[in-house]
Enzyme design. Structure first.
Site, PDB file in Angstrom:
ATOM      1  N   LYS A   1       0.955  -1.264  -0.084  1.00 60.23           N
ATOM      2  CA  LYS A   1       0.025  -0.079   0.268  1.00 60.23           C
ATOM      3  C   LYS A   1       0.935   1.065   0.261  1.00 60.23           C
ATOM      4  CE  LYS A   1      -4.122   2.056   1.984  1.00 60.23           C
ATOM      5  NZ  LYS A   1      -3.612   3.317   2.209  1.00 60.23           N
TER       6      LYS A   1
ATOM      7  N   GLU B   1      -0.845   5.402  -7.943  1.00 63.28           N
ATOM      8  CA  GLU B   1      -0.406   6.285  -6.766  1.00 63.28           C
ATOM      9  C   GLU B   1       0.940   7.288  -7.175  1.00 63.28           C
ATOM     10  OE1 GLU B   1      -2.645   5.340  -4.545  1.00 63.28           O
ATOM     11  OE2 GLU B   1      -1.984   6.440  -2.775  1.00 63.28           O
TER      12      GLU B   1
HETATM   13  P1  NAD Z   1      -6.445   4.835   2.229  1.00 63.61           P
HETATM   14  O1  NAD Z   1      -5.464   5.464   2.039  1.00 63.61           O
HETATM   15  O2  NAD Z   1      -6.787   4.117   3.383  1.00 63.61           O
HETATM   16  O3  NAD Z   1      -6.929   3.566   0.962  1.00 63.61           O
HETATM   17  C1  NAD Z   1      -7.311   3.971  -0.336  1.00 63.61           C
HETATM   18  C2  NAD Z   1      -6.233   4.443  -1.252  1.00 63.61           C
HETATM   19  O4  NAD Z   1      -5.093   3.555  -1.197  1.00 63.61           O
HETATM   20  C3  NAD Z   1      -6.836   4.513  -2.707  1.00 63.61           C
HETATM   21  O5  NAD Z   1      -7.262   5.438  -2.986  1.00 63.61           O
HETATM   22  C4  NAD Z   1      -5.185   4.263  -3.340  1.00 63.61           C
HETATM   23  O6  NAD Z   1      -4.903   5.381  -4.037  1.00 63.61           O
HETATM   24  C5  NAD Z   1      -4.458   3.810  -2.163  1.00 63.61           C
HETATM   25  N1  NAD Z   1      -3.582   2.766  -2.524  1.00 63.61           N
HETATM   26  C6  NAD Z   1      -2.094   2.777  -2.347  1.00 63.61           C
HETATM   27  N2  NAD Z   1      -1.752   1.941  -2.839  1.00 63.61           N
HETATM   28  C7  NAD Z   1      -2.541   0.921  -3.390  1.00 63.61           C
HETATM   29  C8  NAD Z   1      -2.800  -0.278  -4.005  1.00 63.61           C
HETATM   30  N3  NAD Z   1      -1.483  -1.237  -4.064  1.00 63.61           N
HETATM   31  N4  NAD Z   1      -3.919  -0.851  -4.349  1.00 63.61           N
HETATM   32  C9  NAD Z   1      -5.044  -0.036  -4.229  1.00 63.61           C
HETATM   33  N5  NAD Z   1      -4.935   1.307  -3.783  1.00 63.61           N
HETATM   34  C10 NAD Z   1      -3.779   1.585  -3.136  1.00 63.61           C
HETATM   35  O7  NAD Z   1      -7.988   5.535   1.816  1.00 63.61           O
HETATM   36  P2  NAD Z   1      -8.196   6.949   2.018  1.00 63.61           P
HETATM   37  O8  NAD Z   1      -9.719   7.165   2.086  1.00 63.61           O
HETATM   38  O9  NAD Z   1      -7.579   7.853   0.801  1.00 63.61           O
HETATM   39  O10 NAD Z   1      -7.406   7.604   3.347  1.00 63.61           O
HETATM   40  C11 NAD Z   1      -7.489   7.410   4.463  1.00 63.61           C
HETATM   41  C12 NAD Z   1      -6.228   7.196   5.036  1.00 63.61           C
HETATM   42  O11 NAD Z   1      -5.512   8.240   4.671  1.00 63.61           O
HETATM   43  C13 NAD Z   1      -6.459   6.886   6.441  1.00 63.61           C
HETATM   44  O12 NAD Z   1      -6.258   5.593   6.806  1.00 63.61           O
HETATM   45  C14 NAD Z   1      -5.104   7.952   7.268  1.00 63.61           C
HETATM   46  O13 NAD Z   1      -4.137   6.959   7.204  1.00 63.61           O
HETATM   47  C15 NAD Z   1      -5.062   8.793   5.936  1.00 63.61           C
HETATM   48  N6  NAD Z   1      -5.676  10.252   6.396  1.00 63.61           N
HETATM   49  C16 NAD Z   1      -4.808  10.727   7.255  1.00 63.61           C
HETATM   50  C17 NAD Z   1      -5.537  11.955   7.957  1.00 63.61           C
HETATM   51  C18 NAD Z   1      -4.610  12.930   8.618  1.00 63.61           C
HETATM   52  O14 NAD Z   1      -5.060  13.704   9.230  1.00 63.61           O
HETATM   53  N7  NAD Z   1      -3.449  12.478   9.178  1.00 63.61           N
HETATM   54  C19 NAD Z   1      -6.638  12.469   7.141  1.00 63.61           C
HETATM   55  C20 NAD Z   1      -7.390  11.811   6.284  1.00 63.61           C
HETATM   56  C21 NAD Z   1      -6.618  10.447   5.907  1.00 63.61           C
END
Ligand code: NAD
Length: 344
Positions: free
Chosen positions: A129, A187
């Site tokens: 990821k 990504e």
């Molecule tokens: P996510 O990052 O948990 O997962 C979805 C995303 O992962 C997809 O949109 C894709 O782009 C990505 N991804 C990366 N590698 C991938 C792969 N090999 N295959 C498929 N997808 C892949 O989801 P999200 O909804 O974008 O964000 C949530 C996460 O972002 C949270 O768990 C948190 O860690 C982070 N976040 C942090 C804050 C903060 O304030 N620190 C705020 C919002 C989100």
């Protein structure tokens, strides 16, 4: 045993505050490339939100953060509709949760795609990821015509000129029989080595270093001036396809082979397995080696490989039912705790 009864009003207040906090943190993260809290803290808040909603489904509205792909479209960019929706991923935070998720997905596949499984037993594609930001590339007859951020999953931001500055992203695909149209998802990130070099340059120039590669990549990609983006060492790896016309492909791993042949940057780290213990080995291998990699990771993604099974399982409004993200135990929390302990 029964859970302690929380007064409805107190729970409602907690819920409203959680919704407001999650919205605020998401806005900062997606629109301002800034983390107001660590990812681990964010994940805990989101989990609590899901817990309360599971106990009180009457609280869940269509615009709850749990029902939406986080992120919106800023006025600084033109809005573009993705041809097919982009999704987030369901998270699991322990191997017990992962095992339960795999059992559930397998049972769903058995129920909804028994015929397919009789011909081809279930296979799992595992990959890293990548801790970056999601981008959608639209190719028409092999030419990149548009690149957009994920946004709310339905509408993204047009960042075509910025994406064209990324060296790995081909303007023109090569090969014969290129599809009339295909959305390629991936990504954008800053490689670990490039991030160190970038911060050394920042410090040498008397400027503050970036906090982490993910936010620095997000800030770099969403510059108004593509010339600024071009100065940043952005990279991209692709990890999926969306809408397609004139393309027949049977599985995620087959799609990766095609994308690679066309000249798109696919990950060198993905594997396809047919048993759960192999998935566990993959997870423990990258858990031990997570810092020696090309890029930062925040977990492992496990996907059902077969597109026909993926289609049978489908999506919720926020996530696919055929993929999951296993998150490694957070490191930030440990360092934060240590900081606090050291400072007492
Ligand atoms: P996510 O990052 O948990 O997962 C979805 C995303 O992962 C997809 O949109 C894709 O782009 C990505 N991804 C990366 N590698 C991938 C792969 N090999 N295959 C498929 N997808 C892949 O989801 P999200 O909804 O974008 O964000 C949530 C996460 O972002 C949270 O768990 C948190 O860690 C982070 N976040 C942090 C804050 C903060 O304030 N620190 C705020 C919002 C989100």
């Amino acid at each position: 045993e029964s859970a302690p009864v929380v007064p409805a009003e107190a729970l409602r207040d907690e819920y409203d505050k959680l919704v407001a906090d999650v919205r605020r943190y998401r806005f900062a993260y997606y629109n301002e490339a800034e983390s107001l809290v660590s990812d681990a803290e964010f994940d805990l808040l989101f989990r609590r939100l899901e817990e309360i909603e599971a106990l009180h489904p009457e609280l869940v509205s269509n615009d709850s953060p749990t029902q939406e792909v986080g992120g919106e479209v800023s006025a600084a960019f033109a809005a573009v509709q993705h041809t097919s929706q982009m999704y987030s991923l369901e998270d699991v935070f322990s191997l017990e949760e992962l095992e339960a998720w795999v059992a559930k997905a397998s049972a769903n596949a058995e129920k909804l795609a028994a015929g397919l499984l009789a011909v081809r037993p279930l296979r799992w594609l595992t990959e890293l990821k990548i801790d970056g930001l999601a981008v959608n590339l639209l190719y028409r007859n092999g030419t990149l015509v548009r690149a957009a951020t994920r946004g709310d999953g339905i509408t993204g931001e047009d960042i075509t000129h910025n994406v064209l500055t990324i060296k790995e992203v081909p303007r023109q695909l090569h090969g014969e029989n290129l599809p009339e149209e295909v959305e390629v998802r991936g990504e954008v990130f800053i490689a670990s080595e490039d991030f160190i070099a970038l911060n050394e340059q920042m410090v040498a120039a008397g400027r503050a270093p970036f906090a982490n590669p993910r936010n620095s990549a997000a800030g770099s990609l969403r510059q108004k001036d593509p010339a600024e983006t071009a100065k940043r060492p952005l990279s991209m790896l692709v990890h999926g396809i969306g809408a397609r016309t004139g393309l027949e492909v049977g599985s995620q791993s087959e799609a990766y082979a095609l994308l690679k042949a066309w000249g798109l940057p696919t990950s060198p780290y993905f594997k396809v397995f047919s048993s759960y213990p192999e998935i566990l080995d993959y997870i423990s291998h990258y858990g031990e080696n997570r810092h020696g990699l090309l890029h930062e990771i925040d977990g492992i993604v496990i996907k059902i490989d077969d597109f026909a099974v993926q289609n049978a399982l489908g999506f919720t409004s926020r996530v696919p039912r055929w993929a999951v993200a296993y998150k490694y135990p957070p490191e930030e929390v440990h360092t934060k705790l240590l900081d606090i302990l050291v400072n007492v």
